[in-house]
Design a protein around this motif. Structure first.
Motif, mmCIF file in Angstrom:
data_model
loop_
_atom_site.group_PDB
_atom_site.id
_atom_site.type_symbol
_atom_site.label_atom_id
_atom_site.label_comp_id
_atom_site.label_asym_id
_atom_site.label_seq_id
_atom_site.Cartn_x
_atom_site.Cartn_y
_atom_site.Cartn_z
ATOM 1 N N ALA A 1 -16.434 -71.676 12.578
ATOM 2 C CA ALA A 1 -17.281 -70.543 12.188
ATOM 3 C C ALA A 1 -18.117 -70.891 10.956
ATOM 4 O O ALA A 1 -19.297 -70.516 10.880
ATOM 5 N N SER A 2 -17.544 -71.614 10.009
ATOM 6 C CA SER A 2 -18.312 -71.967 8.809
ATOM 7 C C SER A 2 -19.450 -72.930 9.150
ATOM 8 O O SER A 2 -20.539 -72.829 8.581
ATOM 9 N N LEU A 3 -19.217 -73.844 10.088
ATOM 10 C CA LEU A 3 -20.290 -74.738 10.532
ATOM 11 C C LEU A 3 -21.404 -73.951 11.218
ATOM 12 O O LEU A 3 -22.590 -74.208 10.994
ATOM 13 N N MET A 4 -21.011 -72.988 12.046
ATOM 14 C CA MET A 4 -22.001 -72.165 12.747
ATOM 15 C C MET A 4 -22.808 -71.334 11.755
ATOM 16 O O MET A 4 -24.036 -71.223 11.862
ATOM 17 N N ARG B 1 -8.828 -74.035 12.634
ATOM 18 C CA ARG B 1 -9.928 -74.715 13.325
ATOM 19 C C ARG B 1 -11.046 -73.719 13.623
ATOM 20 O O ARG B 1 -12.226 -74.047 13.531
ATOM 21 N N GLN B 2 -10.676 -72.494 13.969
ATOM 22 C CA GLN B 2 -11.662 -71.463 14.256
ATOM 23 C C GLN B 2 -12.472 -71.128 13.004
ATOM 24 O O GLN B 2 -13.695 -70.953 13.081
ATOM 25 N N ILE C 1 -7.725 -86.422 12.082
ATOM 26 C CA ILE C 1 -6.600 -85.969 11.263
ATOM 27 C C ILE C 1 -6.492 -84.446 11.300
ATOM 28 O O ILE C 1 -5.412 -83.889 11.530
ATOM 29 N N MET C 2 -7.619 -83.768 11.091
ATOM 30 C CA MET C 2 -7.610 -82.303 11.089
ATOM 31 C C MET C 2 -7.191 -81.762 12.458
ATOM 32 O O MET C 2 -6.401 -80.809 12.529
ATOM 33 N N TYR C 3 -7.683 -82.331 13.547
ATOM 34 C CA TYR C 3 -7.331 -81.845 14.890
ATOM 35 C C TYR C 3 -5.826 -81.932 15.112
ATOM 36 O O TYR C 3 -5.228 -81.025 15.695
#
Length: 122
Positions: free
Chosen positions: A77-80, A72-73, A11-13
């Motif tokens: 970045a938050s996951l990283m 998305r970026q 959905i997000m993609y």
């Protein structure tokens, strides 16, 4: 921020790729091109993403228009950042990461570091 589940990610993609608000019905139609899925399932997952703060929504007629709260970026970045924050050896984790990425990704990382430095980010 935790990683997205499979349907959450799909959905997000789509919303990121479309770059505009969309209804659960629009997402459903696109998802159904690849696999059958129920409208109620898409609506439920979109509402979960809303409650998690990943989507905002606005009423349009009887339907909700959903839109991502971050790019998305920014999500990546938050996951990283979360992955690095949980590692006591940040330099080691970054070195291992750089050893695994392609030369094009290394170039992109260098560009991102230069851009951040110019902006005063480090």
């Amino acid at each position: 921020m935790r990683q997205l589940g499979e349907l959450e990610a799909e959905i997000m993609y789509r919303l990121w790729a479309w770059g505009r608000p969309a209804t659960a019905r629009e997402v459903l139609v696109d998802l159904n091109k690849q696999r059958p899925i129920a409208y109620s399932t898409v609506k439920t997952v979109a509402d979960i993403l809303y409650r998690k703060g990943l989507l905002i929504r606005e009423k349009e007629g009887r339907a909700w228009l959903y839109e991502p709260t971050l790019t998305r970026q920014q999500y990546t970045a938050s996951l990283m950042q979360e992955a690095l924050g949980g590692n006591p050896d940040t330099a080691g984790a970054l070195a291992s990461f750089v050893e695994q990425i392609s030369p094009q990704e290394v170039d992109a990382l260098r560009l991102a570091l230069r851009t951040a430095k110019r902006r005063g980010g480090s």
